[in-house]
Design a protein around this motif. Structure first.
Motif, PDB file in Angstrom:
ATOM      1  N   MET A 205     -43.453 -29.931  -9.020  1.00 47.47           N
ATOM      2  CA  MET A 205     -44.283 -31.070  -9.380  1.00 47.47           C
ATOM      3  C   MET A 205     -43.569 -31.992 -10.359  1.00 47.47           C
ATOM      4  SD  MET A 205     -48.261 -30.232  -9.643  1.00 47.47           S
ATOM      5  CE  MET A 205     -48.701 -28.670  -8.940  1.00 47.47           C
ATOM      6  N   THR A 206     -42.782 -31.417 -11.247  1.00 45.14           N
ATOM      7  CA  THR A 206     -42.067 -32.229 -12.224  1.00 45.14           C
ATOM      8  C   THR A 206     -41.097 -33.171 -11.521  1.00 45.14           C
ATOM      9  OG1 THR A 206     -42.260 -30.454 -13.846  1.00 45.14           O
ATOM     10  CG2 THR A 206     -40.585 -32.117 -14.265  1.00 45.14           C
ATOM     11  N   GLU A 207     -40.387 -32.663 -10.523  1.00 42.31           N
ATOM     12  CA  GLU A 207     -39.420 -33.489  -9.793  1.00 42.31           C
ATOM     13  C   GLU A 207     -40.121 -34.609  -9.023  1.00 42.31           C
ATOM     14  OE1 GLU A 207     -36.225 -33.109  -6.142  1.00 42.31           O
ATOM     15  OE2 GLU A 207     -36.663 -31.307  -7.322  1.00 42.31           O
ATOM     16  N   VAL A 208     -41.225 -34.284  -8.361  1.00 42.13           N
ATOM     17  CA  VAL A 208     -41.981 -35.294  -7.612  1.00 42.13           C
ATOM     18  C   VAL A 208     -42.501 -36.368  -8.570  1.00 42.13           C
ATOM     19  CG1 VAL A 208     -44.050 -35.702  -6.221  1.00 42.13           C
ATOM     20  CG2 VAL A 208     -42.606 -33.710  -5.760  1.00 42.13           C
TER      21      VAL A 208
ATOM     22  N   ALA B  42     -41.295 -37.264 -11.438  1.00 40.07           N
ATOM     23  CA  ALA B  42     -40.171 -38.086 -11.908  1.00 40.07           C
ATOM     24  C   ALA B  42     -39.736 -39.077 -10.839  1.00 40.07           C
ATOM     25  CB  ALA B  42     -39.002 -37.190 -12.308  1.00 40.07           C
ATOM     26  N   ARG B  43     -39.678 -38.641  -9.603  1.00 37.64           N
ATOM     27  CA  ARG B  43     -39.280 -39.550  -8.517  1.00 37.64           C
ATOM     28  C   ARG B  43     -40.267 -40.698  -8.343  1.00 37.64           C
ATOM     29  NH1 ARG B  43     -37.144 -36.155  -3.277  1.00 37.64           N
ATOM     30  NH2 ARG B  43     -35.284 -35.289  -4.261  1.00 37.64           N
ATOM     31  N   LEU B  44     -41.553 -40.400  -8.515  1.00 38.05           N
ATOM     32  CA  LEU B  44     -42.585 -41.421  -8.302  1.00 38.05           C
ATOM     33  C   LEU B  44     -42.924 -42.211  -9.569  1.00 38.05           C
ATOM     34  CD1 LEU B  44     -44.984 -39.361  -6.007  1.00 38.05           C
ATOM     35  CD2 LEU B  44     -43.341 -41.113  -5.326  1.00 38.05           C
ATOM     36  N   GLY B  45     -42.412 -41.765 -10.697  1.00 41.25           N
ATOM     37  CA  GLY B  45     -42.677 -42.472 -11.950  1.00 41.25           C
ATOM     38  C   GLY B  45     -44.093 -42.279 -12.453  1.00 41.25           C
TER      39      GLY B  45
ATOM     40  N   SER C  12     -47.044 -39.103 -14.076  1.00 45.34           N
ATOM     41  CA  SER C  12     -47.069 -37.855 -14.833  1.00 45.34           C
ATOM     42  C   SER C  12     -47.250 -36.646 -13.913  1.00 45.34           C
ATOM     43  CB  SER C  12     -48.208 -37.887 -15.858  1.00 45.34           C
ATOM     44  OG  SER C  12     -49.455 -37.809 -15.198  1.00 45.34           O
ATOM     45  N   ARG C  13     -46.889 -35.489 -14.433  1.00 46.62           N
ATOM     46  CA  ARG C  13     -47.100 -34.248 -13.707  1.00 46.62           C
ATOM     47  C   ARG C  13     -48.589 -34.025 -13.442  1.00 46.62           C
ATOM     48  NH1 ARG C  13     -47.220 -29.364 -15.426  1.00 46.62           N
ATOM     49  NH2 ARG C  13     -47.019 -29.964 -17.582  1.00 46.62           N
ATOM     50  N   GLN C  14     -49.425 -34.434 -14.398  1.00 43.11           N
ATOM     51  CA  GLN C  14     -50.875 -34.286 -14.240  1.00 43.11           C
ATOM     52  C   GLN C  14     -51.387 -35.116 -13.071  1.00 43.11           C
ATOM     53  OE1 GLN C  14     -49.297 -34.874 -17.104  1.00 43.11           O
ATOM     54  NE2 GLN C  14     -49.874 -33.241 -18.512  1.00 43.11           N
ATOM     55  N   THR C  15     -50.814 -36.304 -12.868  1.00 44.85           N
ATOM     56  CA  THR C  15     -51.214 -37.151 -11.747  1.00 44.85           C
ATOM     57  C   THR C  15     -50.888 -36.473 -10.426  1.00 44.85           C
ATOM     58  OG1 THR C  15     -50.968 -39.190 -13.014  1.00 44.85           O
ATOM     59  CG2 THR C  15     -50.841 -39.386 -10.614  1.00 44.85           C
ATOM     60  N   VAL C  16     -49.681 -35.923 -10.323  1.00 45.23           N
ATOM     61  CA  VAL C  16     -49.279 -35.232  -9.092  1.00 45.23           C
ATOM     62  C   VAL C  16     -50.181 -34.015  -8.867  1.00 45.23           C
ATOM     63  CG1 VAL C  16     -47.423 -33.984  -7.914  1.00 45.23           C
ATOM     64  CG2 VAL C  16     -46.907 -36.043  -9.234  1.00 45.23           C
ATOM     65  N   SER C  17     -50.494 -33.304  -9.927  1.00 45.38           N
ATOM     66  CA  SER C  17     -51.375 -32.133  -9.818  1.00 45.38           C
ATOM     67  C   SER C  17     -52.757 -32.552  -9.309  1.00 45.38           C
ATOM     68  CB  SER C  17     -51.499 -31.450 -11.176  1.00 45.38           C
ATOM     69  OG  SER C  17     -52.374 -30.362 -11.102  1.00 45.38           O
ATOM     70  N   GLY C  18     -53.257 -33.676  -9.825  1.00 43.53           N
ATOM     71  CA  GLY C  18     -54.552 -34.190  -9.363  1.00 43.53           C
ATOM     72  C   GLY C  18     -54.524 -34.568  -7.897  1.00 43.53           C
TER      73      GLY C  18
END
Length: 76
Positions: free
Chosen positions: A1-4, A6-9, A11-17
């Motif tokens: 999730m951290t890598e995704v 970072a690629r999308l600019g 937060s990790r919380q946003t990707v988790s959501g």
């Protein structure tokens, strides 16, 4: 999730959501959603709002000054 994230600019919380929403509802869960609250507990009732609007129409010279209603003073 951290890598995704970072690629999308984002937060990790946003990707988790996003992941949680996708798991719960599929692609439909990723659709844009309104951020507007479902309710506003301190909003005046329709009756009070209508009464205030009517008073403003009847008394156009009334202005709000701080927290008090007062007469407008020319040149103020």
């Amino acid at each position: 999730m951290t890598e995704v994230a970072a690629r999308l600019g984002v937060s990790r919380q946003t990707v988790s959501g996003w992941k949680s929403r996708y798991e719960a509802a599929g692609l439909a869960g990723l659709a844009d959603r309104s951020r507007r609250p479902a309710s506003c507990p301190h909003q005046a009732s329709a009756e009070v709002e209508a009464a205030v609007c009517e008073l403003r129409r009847e008394h156009p010279r009334w202005v709000r000054d701080g927290s008090l209603m007062c007469w407008s003073v020319p040149g103020r």
